[in-house]
Each structure stands twice: as structure tokens, then as C-alpha cells.
Enzyme design. Structure first.
Site, PDB file in Angstrom:
ATOM      1  N   THR A 129      25.666 -15.211   3.503  1.00  0.00           N
ATOM      2  CA  THR A 129      27.040 -14.797   3.205  1.00  0.00           C
ATOM      3  C   THR A 129      27.070 -14.239   1.786  1.00  0.00           C
ATOM      4  OG1 THR A 129      27.873 -16.540   4.653  1.00  0.00           O
ATOM      5  CG2 THR A 129      29.434 -15.555   3.108  1.00  0.00           C
ATOM      6  N   GLU A 163      28.473 -26.629  11.377  1.00  0.00           N
ATOM      7  CA  GLU A 163      27.616 -27.809  11.266  1.00  0.00           C
ATOM      8  C   GLU A 163      27.971 -28.786  12.377  1.00  0.00           C
ATOM      9  OE1 GLU A 163      26.654 -29.520   7.514  1.00  0.00           O
ATOM     10  OE2 GLU A 163      27.205 -27.703   6.413  1.00  0.00           O
ATOM     11  N   GLY A 268      36.142 -29.335   3.187  1.00  0.00           N
ATOM     12  CA  GLY A 268      35.121 -29.340   2.149  1.00  0.00           C
ATOM     13  C   GLY A 268      33.881 -28.667   2.686  1.00  0.00           C
ATOM     14  N   CYS A 271      30.626 -24.250   2.821  1.00  0.00           N
ATOM     15  CA  CYS A 271      31.022 -22.892   3.228  1.00  0.00           C
ATOM     16  C   CYS A 271      32.457 -22.550   2.861  1.00  0.00           C
ATOM     17  CB  CYS A 271      30.813 -22.719   4.731  1.00  0.00           C
ATOM     18  SG  CYS A 271      29.078 -22.565   5.206  1.00  0.00           S
TER      19      CYS A 271
END
Length: 447
Positions: A129, A163, A268, A271
Site C-alpha cells: 500500500t 487478518e 486499530g 492498516c
């Protein structure tokens, strides 16, 4: 002849991508500059917790009995360049210290080390990213530094891994976005992703800037949705409403949808916070900062939730000092099904209460080791029951399934006071109250 694939950077993104490419039938060579990481991967072990990843890795790593042998690892850029037709760059882009902008040094280093070894035509594919405009610069630098010149072509293919679902998201993505400048680059990437595309994954072909913007735009939208419902929780607190019922009613509107409308202590991880801040920084550099000023409030709402959880705990414990109070915190990771504690709201709340004199004991199913390294002064327990033993208040701060399935009656037997604060609005109030607990959740003062 079948394409050969390399993956540069074998952290969370790279290890997952390498294993998934081997699963799709390709010969894969992964590279990292950290010897310990390479040694782990060669044993079929991963340096993070991600459901299904270690099993997938062991299925393909060369040298492991019964594996396909399609996946190997190295630290040699020359070997990578000689081996691969398509090189995926999957290195980290963390937030710069003291700034909102992202740190491009790992990406720049990967390109600088790979390019001089590219003596045959190759497609280099960025997955990291990055700030919009980076791909255009990297394409120029790649062609200038590679012996093969312009035949070292660049494409950008952003990752959209969640995730806890990274393996599924790589093998069965909800979309594949490629920023390309030639039909040849598009053809190669269609070949790489032929399996998922054949299953129905949309394949979106676009230019460099759009492909770079997709990930940050998606994360900014999700962050906006989370902070919106958390702002509504603040209003519900003031008005006596119930944010869970409000979210349920909003979610039935198919223009809005139900996902990401659970109010709580906020987001949080590695990312969302990083990406929205880097997005704001880059917009400022482009002279379009006014377009993203709303993201500052999104960030502010999100960070404010942590302090509000601390104050809710203080109020529930009598409104005074935390000194002498024993607080159990259930959850350390920023989300369930992960061991990632980066910018974790749960740990931030635990740390704040500890700094204000509370005796805080934390339990998390997977994040204990990482939490201990980040917050070594907190106490840690080996189970939820051990964490709650003797506690004056229990804070539920990460919505692990294990916590939703706890027996409130059994937990009440070891707690000093049956007081639970649900920072994720994920527990059933009726069940806990039936077991004699005082239940309080964010945005639900009367629920």
C-alpha cells in the site's frame, strides 16, 4: 511454459501470497533479508498467527515430507531475478515516526536491490500500500536501473487481505485490481489469477493512480463507517438510546448494509489507522487536502473511543481513582483471529488504566506474547478465568469467540464484583444479567 513467480518480502502479506501462489500451481521463490524469518518459513512455520496459513505453507514448502515442493525461499536477489517471470513486491510501508506519511524505504530498497539483476524480460508487481504517484516513479526507476531496460515492466496489484481471513482472501478474492500500462502486463496477471477469475472473482483493469488509490479509499470508507456508528453511540449515550438497535435498523437499508456498524472502542491494527493518515498526508502533497479533511474527524472519533472506555470503567467503579482497583481485560489484539497488537485499542485502554493506578490483568487467546513485548508492565493471565479472578471489573475489549462463549456464572464465582463492561457490544446482556452481572456497553446506557 508455466510462469515462475517470486515474492519479495515474506511478512504477513508476502508469506500468504507465496503460499497461495504455490497452491494455485505455480513454482514460487520467496525472498526476505531477515535470516531468522527465512529459516522459520523453510521449516513450514510462520512468524505470526493467521488461521490456515501454516497448514498451507507446509503443504508446499520444499523439503517438508509430503509437500508439493513448489515453494522455496532465499536471501539472494540475483537468484530471484534469474528464477522469476513475475516478481511480487510485498514489503511493509509503515507510518513514518512523527508524521502521517508512510515510510517508502522498504519498497524503494526492494526495487533498488532487484533492478540491477533483471537481465531478462520480467513483470514486477507492487502489492504494498503506497501513496498515489509512487508506481509512476518506481516504473521509471526500474526501467533505468534494470539491464533489460523497459522490458522490466511494472504493474500495481493492491492487496485486500483481512487478518484472520488472509488465506481465503488470496485464494478466493472478492476482486482483483491491476494497474497496468500494456496488454502484455494484463495478459501475465490474467494468467497468474486464472484460478480465482475462473471461479468468478472480478478482474478490474485500470491505470497506476487508480490502482494505488483503491486500497486507501476502501480502508478510508470502512474507517468512516466504523467512526460513524461510534459517533452515533456518543449521541445514544447522551440521549438514552440503544446504538445496537439503531445499527440493526440502519443495516436493513441495503444502501447502507449491516457490516462495520458495531459500535465499540474503535479500530486499530497495522492498516486502517496508518492508511487513512497516509492518505491525508498524500492529499496534502497533491494540493487536495480539503477533499480529505473529514478523515481527521474520523481519526479523532476513533481515538476518542479509547478514552471514553476508560472513563466508563472509572464511572462503573465509583467514579474516583483506579488506585487499588483490580481490572480484568479480555482481549489484547486489535481484532479476533489474529495475534496482531499494533495500535490495539484493547491494549491502549489497558495501558491507560494501568498508568492511572489500576491493577490490570490481560488475557488474549493468541496475542499474549506480542502484548507482553509491547506492554511489559501489564500483568498477563493464562486464561480468562485467571484474568478475572479477584477483579472488581471485567472489560471485554476484543470480540474473540472464546469470550462470547464464556460461562457468566462460572466467571462470577471467581470475580470480586460481577461487573462487566462490553467494549465491543458483542456479548448478550440478558445472559450476563441473569447470572447476576451488572452489564454496561458503549452507546447503550439503558439496554
Amino acid at each position: 511454459m508455466a510462469l515462475k513467480i517470486t515474492v519479495i518480502g515474506t511478512g504477513y502479506l508476502g508469506a500468504t501470497h507465496a503460499a497461495a501462489m504455490a497452491e494455485l500451481g505455480f513454482e514460487v521463490l520467496g525472498l526476505d533479508v531477515v535470516p531468522e524469518k527465512i529459516e522459520m518459513l523453510q521449516r513450514g512455520e510462520v512468524p505470526m498467527y493467521e488461521p490456515g496459513l501454516e497448514e498451507l505453507l507446509r503443504k508446499h514448502v520444499a523439503g517438508i515430507e509430503g509437500s508439493s515442493g513448489r515453494l522455496r525461499f532465499t536471501m539472494d536477489f540475483a537468484e530471484v531475478a534469474a528464477f522469476g517471470d513475475v516478481h511480487f513486491v510485498c514489503v511493509n510501508t509503515p507510518q513514518k515516526h512523527g508524521e502521517y506519511a508512510c515510510d517508502m524505504s522498504y519498497v524503494d530498497s526492494a526495487f533498488a536491490q532487484l533492478a540491477p539483476h533483471l537481465t531478462k524480460p520480467a513483470l514486477v508487481v507492487g502489492k504494498s500500500t503506497v501513496p498515489v504517484g509512487s508506481a509512476d516513479r518506481l516504473a521509471r526507476e526500474l526501467a533505468a536501473a534494470a539491464p533489460v531496460g523497459a522490458e522490466a515492466e511494472l504493474a500495481w496489484n493492491p492487496e485486500f487481505l483481512r487478518e484472520g481471513f488472509a488465506v481465503k482472501d488470496t485464494l478466493h478474492p472478492d476482486r482483483i485490481v491491476v494497474g497496468v500500462r500494456s496488454a502484455h502486463a494484463e495478459k501475465l496477471l490474467r494468467e497468474v489469477y486464472a484460478g480465482p477469475v475462473g471461479e468468478g472473482s472480478p478482474f478490474v483493469v485500470t491505470d497506476f493512480p487508480t490502482s494505488e488509490l483503491v486500497k486507501t479509499a476502501a480502508n478510508s470508507f470502512l474507517a468512516t463507517k466504523i467512526s460513524f456508528i461510534n459517533a452515533m453511540a456518543e449521541v445514544c449515550e447522551a440521549a438514552g438510546g440503544d446504538v445496537v438497535k439503531l445499527a440493526e435498523a440502519l443495516g436493513y437499508d441495503d444502501r447502507i448494509g449491516k457490516k462495520f456498524l458495531r459500535a465499540g472502542i474503535g479500530f486499530g491494527g497495522g492498516c486502517l489507522p496508518k492508511d487513512i493518515r497516509a492518505f491525508m498526508a498524500r492529499a496534502g502533497e497533491l494540493g487536495a487536502d480539503q477533499a480529505l479533511t473529514f478523515l481527521r474527524e474520523i481519526d479523532s472519533i476513533n481515538m476518542r473511543r479509547r478514552g471514553q472506555m476508560v472513563e466508563m470503567a472509572r464511572e462503573a467503579l465509583g467514579g474516583g481513582s483506579f488506585l487499588g482497583k483490580r481490572v480484568a481485560v479480555l482481549g489484547a489484539t486489535f481484532k479476533p483471529d489474529s495475534d496482531d497488537v499494533r495500535d490495539s485499542p484493547a491494549l491502549n485502554v489497558a495501558g491507560q488504566i494501568h498508568l492511572q493506578g489500576g491493577q490490570v490483568t490481560v488475557y488474549d487467546p493468541k496475542g499474549m506474547a506480542n502484548a507482553g513485548r509491547l506492554f511489559p508492565t501489564l500483568a498477563y493471565a493464562e486464561s480468562a478465568v485467571d484474568a478475572v479472578r479477584g477483579a472488581d471489573a471485567v472489560l471485554h475489549l476484543t470480540e474473540w469467540r472464546e469470550f462470547r462463549e464464556l460461562d457468566p456464572e462460572a466467571l462470577g464465582e471467581v470475580a470480586s464484583e460481577r461487573l462487566i463492561l462490553d467494549g465491543r457490544n458483542a456479548l448478550d446482556p440478558a445472559v450476563w444479567r441473569a447470572a447476576g452481572w451488572t452489564y454496561r456497553a458503549m452507546g447503550r446506557p439503558s439496554a
